[in-house]
Design an enzyme around this catalytic site. Sequence first.
Site, PDB file in Angstrom:
ATOM      1  N   LEU A  60       0.906  -1.334  -0.123  1.00  0.00           N
ATOM      2  CA  LEU A  60       0.021  -0.170   0.112  1.00  0.00           C
ATOM      3  C   LEU A  60       0.859   1.164  -0.053  1.00  0.00           C
ATOM      4  O   LEU A  60       1.953   1.230   0.599  1.00  0.00           O
ATOM      5  CB  LEU A  60      -0.778   0.121   1.300  1.00  0.00           C
ATOM      6  CG  LEU A  60      -1.807  -1.150   1.490  1.00  0.00           C
ATOM      7  CD1 LEU A  60      -2.399  -1.127   2.827  1.00  0.00           C
ATOM      8  CD2 LEU A  60      -2.929  -1.087   0.494  1.00  0.00           C
ATOM      9  N   SER A  87       9.251   8.857  -1.297  1.00  0.00           N
ATOM     10  CA  SER A  87       8.811   7.804  -0.725  1.00  0.00           C
ATOM     11  C   SER A  87       9.931   6.943   0.344  1.00  0.00           C
ATOM     12  O   SER A  87      10.896   7.229   0.096  1.00  0.00           O
ATOM     13  CB  SER A  87       8.154   6.713  -1.454  1.00  0.00           C
ATOM     14  OG  SER A  87       7.145   7.130  -2.047  1.00  0.00           O
ATOM     15  N   ILE A  99       4.443  -0.870   3.331  1.00  0.00           N
ATOM     16  CA  ILE A  99       3.672   0.207   3.506  1.00  0.00           C
ATOM     17  C   ILE A  99       4.551   1.506   2.997  1.00  0.00           C
ATOM     18  O   ILE A  99       5.616   1.488   3.574  1.00  0.00           O
ATOM     19  CB  ILE A  99       3.449   0.526   4.996  1.00  0.00           C
ATOM     20  CG1 ILE A  99       2.694  -0.583   5.601  1.00  0.00           C
ATOM     21  CG2 ILE A  99       2.639   2.021   5.268  1.00  0.00           C
ATOM     22  CD1 ILE A  99       1.125  -1.006   4.746  1.00  0.00           C
ATOM     23  N   GLU A 100       4.182   1.932   1.915  1.00  0.00           N
ATOM     24  CA  GLU A 100       4.827   3.213   1.429  1.00  0.00           C
ATOM     25  C   GLU A 100       4.284   4.423   1.757  1.00  0.00           C
ATOM     26  O   GLU A 100       3.067   4.704   1.578  1.00  0.00           O
ATOM     27  CB  GLU A 100       4.763   3.089  -0.140  1.00  0.00           C
ATOM     28  CG  GLU A 100       5.585   4.256  -0.832  1.00  0.00           C
ATOM     29  CD  GLU A 100       5.373   3.864  -2.389  1.00  0.00           C
ATOM     30  OE1 GLU A 100       5.998   4.923  -3.002  1.00  0.00           O
ATOM     31  OE2 GLU A 100       4.747   3.201  -3.025  1.00  0.00           O
ATOM     32  N   LEU A 101       5.224   5.341   2.532  1.00  0.00           N
ATOM     33  CA  LEU A 101       4.637   6.596   3.001  1.00  0.00           C
ATOM     34  C   LEU A 101       5.246   7.515   2.060  1.00  0.00           C
ATOM     35  O   LEU A 101       6.343   7.714   1.868  1.00  0.00           O
ATOM     36  CB  LEU A 101       5.184   6.728   4.436  1.00  0.00           C
ATOM     37  CG  LEU A 101       4.416   5.880   5.407  1.00  0.00           C
ATOM     38  CD1 LEU A 101       5.202   5.816   6.622  1.00  0.00           C
ATOM     39  CD2 LEU A 101       2.851   5.833   5.572  1.00  0.00           C
TER      40      LEU A 101
END
Length: 126
Positions: free
Chosen positions: A70, A108, A119-121
């Site tokens: 995500l 990212s 989990i990509e922020l």
Amino acid sequence: MIASLDHLVLTTRDLDKCVAFYSEILEMKLERFGDNRLALHFGHQKINLHEFGREFEPKAYTPMPGSLDLCFLINRSLKEVMAKLEACGVPVIEGPVRRTGASSAILSVYVRDPDGNLIELAQAEG
């Protein structure tokens, strides 16, 4: 035809660890609904939670913890987010790196949630 994403379902092995990660570290809002179901809200979307082996019907054909990848857009600087991750003991496994998002270039970092989901922020660039 499709306008936006309303929600997705995340299957977890440990509801407590999952809720702590998404609500305390990523600051999503926890909500109880229906028959004591749990959801995590952010913006105009939500993540419904299913506990592995106790999923609600209907469900995916083969629900599995740790199978998601995500990307979440963040609403503060990547530097601030990385400082919070470090303070919470969440290791960054890659980044910061430039990527191509849905509507713009993004910067990212990648972490894993308690189930091993990637989990990509991401911070939008321009």
